[in-house]
Design a protein around this motif. Structure first.
Motif, PDB file in Angstrom:
ATOM      1  N   LEU A 311      49.137  47.536  39.781  1.00 57.36           N
ATOM      2  CA  LEU A 311      48.620  46.408  38.976  1.00 57.36           C
ATOM      3  C   LEU A 311      47.498  45.603  39.695  1.00 57.36           C
ATOM      4  O   LEU A 311      46.770  44.766  39.027  1.00 57.36           O
ATOM      5  CB  LEU A 311      49.665  45.542  38.451  1.00 57.36           C
ATOM      6  CG  LEU A 311      50.614  46.310  37.461  1.00 57.36           C
ATOM      7  CD1 LEU A 311      51.780  45.360  36.995  1.00 57.36           C
ATOM      8  CD2 LEU A 311      50.052  47.171  36.340  1.00 57.36           C
ATOM      9  N   GLN A 329      40.502  41.824  38.598  1.00 54.80           N
ATOM     10  CA  GLN A 329      41.971  42.066  38.539  1.00 54.80           C
ATOM     11  C   GLN A 329      42.667  42.145  36.995  1.00 54.80           C
ATOM     12  O   GLN A 329      43.300  43.059  36.906  1.00 54.80           O
ATOM     13  CB  GLN A 329      42.667  40.730  39.338  1.00 54.80           C
ATOM     14  CG  GLN A 329      42.350  40.587  40.878  1.00 54.80           C
ATOM     15  CD  GLN A 329      42.768  42.125  41.396  1.00 54.80           C
ATOM     16  OE1 GLN A 329      43.636  43.006  41.339  1.00 54.80           O
ATOM     17  NE2 GLN A 329      41.876  42.435  42.683  1.00 54.80           N
ATOM     18  N   HIS A 332      41.301  45.534  35.930  1.00 46.03           N
ATOM     19  CA  HIS A 332      42.174  46.590  36.719  1.00 46.03           C
ATOM     20  C   HIS A 332      43.509  46.772  36.264  1.00 46.03           C
ATOM     21  O   HIS A 332      43.951  47.727  35.737  1.00 46.03           O
ATOM     22  CB  HIS A 332      42.263  46.608  37.998  1.00 46.03           C
ATOM     23  CG  HIS A 332      42.922  47.366  38.800  1.00 46.03           C
ATOM     24  ND1 HIS A 332      42.766  48.857  39.006  1.00 46.03           N
ATOM     25  CD2 HIS A 332      44.058  47.137  39.472  1.00 46.03           C
ATOM     26  CE1 HIS A 332      43.757  49.376  39.676  1.00 46.03           C
ATOM     27  NE2 HIS A 332      44.542  48.336  39.885  1.00 46.03           N
ATOM     28  N   ARG A 333      44.203  45.388  35.791  1.00 48.09           N
ATOM     29  CA  ARG A 333      45.516  45.331  35.254  1.00 48.09           C
ATOM     30  C   ARG A 333      45.420  45.971  33.748  1.00 48.09           C
ATOM     31  O   ARG A 333      46.447  46.671  33.730  1.00 48.09           O
ATOM     32  CB  ARG A 333      45.882  44.055  35.321  1.00 48.09           C
ATOM     33  CG  ARG A 333      47.372  43.805  34.972  1.00 48.09           C
ATOM     34  CD  ARG A 333      47.678  42.233  35.313  1.00 48.09           C
ATOM     35  NE  ARG A 333      47.036  41.417  34.615  1.00 48.09           N
ATOM     36  CZ  ARG A 333      46.268  40.534  35.308  1.00 48.09           C
ATOM     37  NH1 ARG A 333      46.028  40.756  36.721  1.00 48.09           N
ATOM     38  NH2 ARG A 333      45.316  39.618  34.448  1.00 48.09           N
ATOM     39  N   GLU A 334      44.637  45.634  33.228  1.00 49.54           N
ATOM     40  CA  GLU A 334      44.687  46.257  31.590  1.00 49.54           C
ATOM     41  C   GLU A 334      44.319  47.807  31.676  1.00 49.54           C
ATOM     42  O   GLU A 334      45.187  48.407  31.105  1.00 49.54           O
ATOM     43  CB  GLU A 334      43.567  45.784  30.919  1.00 49.54           C
ATOM     44  CG  GLU A 334      43.809  44.289  30.808  1.00 49.54           C
ATOM     45  CD  GLU A 334      42.663  43.373  29.918  1.00 49.54           C
ATOM     46  OE1 GLU A 334      41.735  44.134  29.839  1.00 49.54           O
ATOM     47  OE2 GLU A 334      42.657  42.370  29.641  1.00 49.54           O
ATOM     48  N   THR A 336      45.462  49.779  34.212  1.00 43.09           N
ATOM     49  CA  THR A 336      46.628  50.400  34.674  1.00 43.09           C
ATOM     50  C   THR A 336      47.620  50.281  33.705  1.00 43.09           C
ATOM     51  O   THR A 336      48.456  51.454  33.246  1.00 43.09           O
ATOM     52  CB  THR A 336      47.029  49.621  36.066  1.00 43.09           C
ATOM     53  OG1 THR A 336      45.933  49.560  36.909  1.00 43.09           O
ATOM     54  CG2 THR A 336      48.229  50.262  36.597  1.00 43.09           C
ATOM     55  N   GLN A 337      47.808  49.148  32.938  1.00 43.77           N
ATOM     56  CA  GLN A 337      48.570  49.050  31.801  1.00 43.77           C
ATOM     57  C   GLN A 337      48.445  50.168  30.763  1.00 43.77           C
ATOM     58  O   GLN A 337      49.757  50.716  30.292  1.00 43.77           O
ATOM     59  CB  GLN A 337      48.614  47.883  31.224  1.00 43.77           C
ATOM     60  CG  GLN A 337      49.310  46.687  32.135  1.00 43.77           C
ATOM     61  CD  GLN A 337      49.072  45.209  31.501  1.00 43.77           C
ATOM     62  OE1 GLN A 337      48.404  44.928  30.701  1.00 43.77           O
ATOM     63  NE2 GLN A 337      49.748  44.329  32.273  1.00 43.77           N
ATOM     64  N   ASN A 388      56.851  49.012  41.049  1.00 37.99           N
ATOM     65  CA  ASN A 388      55.319  48.856  41.093  1.00 37.99           C
ATOM     66  C   ASN A 388      54.835  47.460  41.034  1.00 37.99           C
ATOM     67  O   ASN A 388      53.997  47.086  41.825  1.00 37.99           O
ATOM     68  CB  ASN A 388      55.208  49.115  39.432  1.00 37.99           C
ATOM     69  CG  ASN A 388      53.250  49.124  39.348  1.00 37.99           C
ATOM     70  OD1 ASN A 388      52.858  48.228  39.384  1.00 37.99           O
ATOM     71  ND2 ASN A 388      52.870  50.360  38.537  1.00 37.99           N
ATOM     72  N   ILE A 389      55.793  46.355  40.428  1.00 36.31           N
ATOM     73  CA  ILE A 389      55.342  45.068  40.452  1.00 36.31           C
ATOM     74  C   ILE A 389      55.692  44.635  42.250  1.00 36.31           C
ATOM     75  O   ILE A 389      55.001  43.706  42.552  1.00 36.31           O
ATOM     76  CB  ILE A 389      56.294  44.211  39.526  1.00 36.31           C
ATOM     77  CG1 ILE A 389      56.012  44.685  38.041  1.00 36.31           C
ATOM     78  CG2 ILE A 389      56.264  42.723  39.744  1.00 36.31           C
ATOM     79  CD1 ILE A 389      56.905  44.176  37.104  1.00 36.31           C
ATOM     80  N   SER A 392      52.686  45.642  44.077  1.00 36.76           N
ATOM     81  CA  SER A 392      51.618  44.845  43.739  1.00 36.76           C
ATOM     82  C   SER A 392      51.588  43.631  44.172  1.00 36.76           C
ATOM     83  O   SER A 392      50.726  43.089  45.154  1.00 36.76           O
ATOM     84  CB  SER A 392      51.541  44.788  42.176  1.00 36.76           C
ATOM     85  OG  SER A 392      51.274  45.990  41.679  1.00 36.76           O
ATOM     86  N   VAL A 443      50.804  39.692  36.680  1.00 42.71           N
ATOM     87  CA  VAL A 443      51.564  40.927  37.285  1.00 42.71           C
ATOM     88  C   VAL A 443      52.982  41.045  36.929  1.00 42.71           C
ATOM     89  O   VAL A 443      53.245  42.241  36.525  1.00 42.71           O
ATOM     90  CB  VAL A 443      51.421  41.030  38.927  1.00 42.71           C
ATOM     91  CG1 VAL A 443      52.133  42.250  39.194  1.00 42.71           C
ATOM     92  CG2 VAL A 443      49.949  41.694  39.493  1.00 42.71           C
TER      93      VAL A 443
END
Length: 445
Positions: A311, A329, A332-334, A336-337, A388-389, A392, A443
């Protein structure tokens, strides 16, 4: 006078040379047949007394070699302990061993008997007597073994076919094994060898032996059912067996006639109906299990993909400004989600497709086991998200604190401003810390 003397000396030299040739020729003789072939060559030259003595000596040595063979065979026979291979039957195996010993001495004896040029010197009465006595002993032994075997053969052999085709395995009750009379298998093996030895077997044994090939083909076909059924059982884990319990029970119903007295080895139409029907049913179940296994593998691959989609993203050797770092970030997080949601939708679609296999199975608490299976998949997805978390956050920690072996590379671009006696940072240390902490909190949400 001198010419005659020279002639006699030349003849003597030739005789000595010929004697040396005979001795050299026989020095490499290893079998009776080789010796007889050489004697056939040299016998016409025995008009000279010296040559005749050498040939007679070699004849005696030849019979001595034959006597040694007789003694070796006699010694091996007297042990009465044949070394049979596991595939050899008990009775006819011994008879085959004795027959081999008999042929071992008969072959050189036939060669000696065919050597017409040896008759004038005698064929060796002692050798002939020992040979006849040994062959008689071997034949009596073979006949004795045959009679012992006949005494063990049951007269009502056809009743041995009136047994079920299949039975539950004695080692693992959930699996199947072939149920065919071991007495008949031993009988078939025995008769195969007695037939090669040209023995006439009793009619009640010959009748069932005439069906040997048909029974072999039938056994091979029934073994295909055993193989298919056992492959179904072994391909499933204990918890999966409960999930496929209804399907396996349906297959058991198809196989049940072969495990009871309804179908025996004496029944008609086994191969055409029973074997074909059972194998088709087992094949359908195998395809369902294979589809189930493929679904499990796809779900496992998707869970691994979820655990590997971090994430956070850090570009190597790049300096970020506080607002830019937080913005990138978040983007990228959105992204990846969205990917994780797509993968999760694939998992749900796979689960729905798998559920169609068990939707009609209501007995045996199959639905309860399906609920347990869904709980397991939920746990796998949850563990993938946790991984994953965790990965990250570890990535952020390495960027900020280093890996413990080397110092971290600069991550943020900070401006230093001098104002009189005061040094100001832009962005401030608190703002940078808040930016990193905000990303960490986002995250975990």
């Amino acid at each position: 006078h001198d010419d005659h003397k020279h002639f006699r000396a030349g003849i003597k030299d030739l005789e000595v040379m010929l004697q040396n040739v005979i001795n050299a020729a026989f020095s490499s003789v290893a079998t009776v047949q080789e010796g007889v072939e050489l004697l056939e060559i040299f016998c016409p030259l025995t008009t000279r007394e010296s040559i005749k003595r050498v040939v007679d000596q070699k004849t005696v040595e030849l019979f001595s070699m034959f006597n040694e063979d007789l003694n070796m065979v006699k010694e091996e026979f007297n042990k009465q302990n044949p070394k049979l291979t596991p595939s050899m039957p008990r009775f006819s195996g011994k008879a085959t061993w004795a027959t081999a010993l008999k042929k071992r001495v008969e072959a050189p004896m036939k060669v000696l008997e065919s050597a017409y040029f040896l008759y004038e010197k005698g064929i060796g009465e002692e050798s002939n007597y020992q040979f006849l006595h040994l062959v008689q002993s071997l034949e009596e032994f073979i006949g004795k073994i045959f009679n012992e075997w006949i005494a063990t053969v049951e007269k009502e052999l056809l009743k041995l076919l009136e047994t079920p085709l299949l039975a539950r395995s004695t080692q693992k009750s959930s699996m199947l094994e072939l149920k065919f009379s071991k007495t008949l298998l031993k009988l078939f093996r025995e008769m195969r060898y007695w037939e090669r030895l040209h023995f006439e077997v009793p009619h009640y044994a010959a009748d069932i032996y005439g069906r040997c090939e048909d029974l072999r083909v039938l056994r091979e076909n029934v073994l295909l059912i055993v193989r298919d059924y056992n492959s179904v059982i072994t391909s499933l884990l204990p918890q999966e067996l409960a999930l496929f319990k209804e399907r396996i029970r349906s297959l058991d119903k198809k196989i049940q006639p072969g495990m009871s007295s309804k179908l025996t080895w004496a029944s008609e139409g086994i191969q055409e109906y029973f074997v074909v029907d059972c194998r088709n049913h087992a094949l359908k179940l195998c395809k369902i299990i294979q589809s189930y296994k493929v679904s499990n593998r796809l779900i496992g691959e998707n869970c691994r993909a979820i655990s590997e989609l971090l994430l956070v993203r850090h570009e190597e050797k790049r300096l970020y400004e506080g607002s830019v770092y937080e913005l990138e970030q978040r983007q990228h997080r959105e992204e990846t989600q969205r990917k994780i949601k797509t993968i999760h939708q694939d998992i749900v679609a796979t689960m729905r497709k798998t559920f169609e296999m068990f939707q009609g199975d209501t007995g045996g608490d199959v639905q309860g086991h399906w609920s347990g299976y869904m709980d397991k998949i939920d746990w796998m997805v949850e563990e993938a998200l946790k991984m994953n978390i965790r990965a990250s956050l570890q990535s952020i920690s390495r960027e900020v604190n280093g890996d413990g072996k080397t110092l971290p590379d600069p991550l943020f671009k900070v401006k230093i401003m001098l104002s009189d006696t005061k040094i100001d940072f832009s962005p401030s240390i608190e703002e940078v810390a808040g930016c990193v902490g905000g990303v960490c909190v986002a995250v975990t949400e």
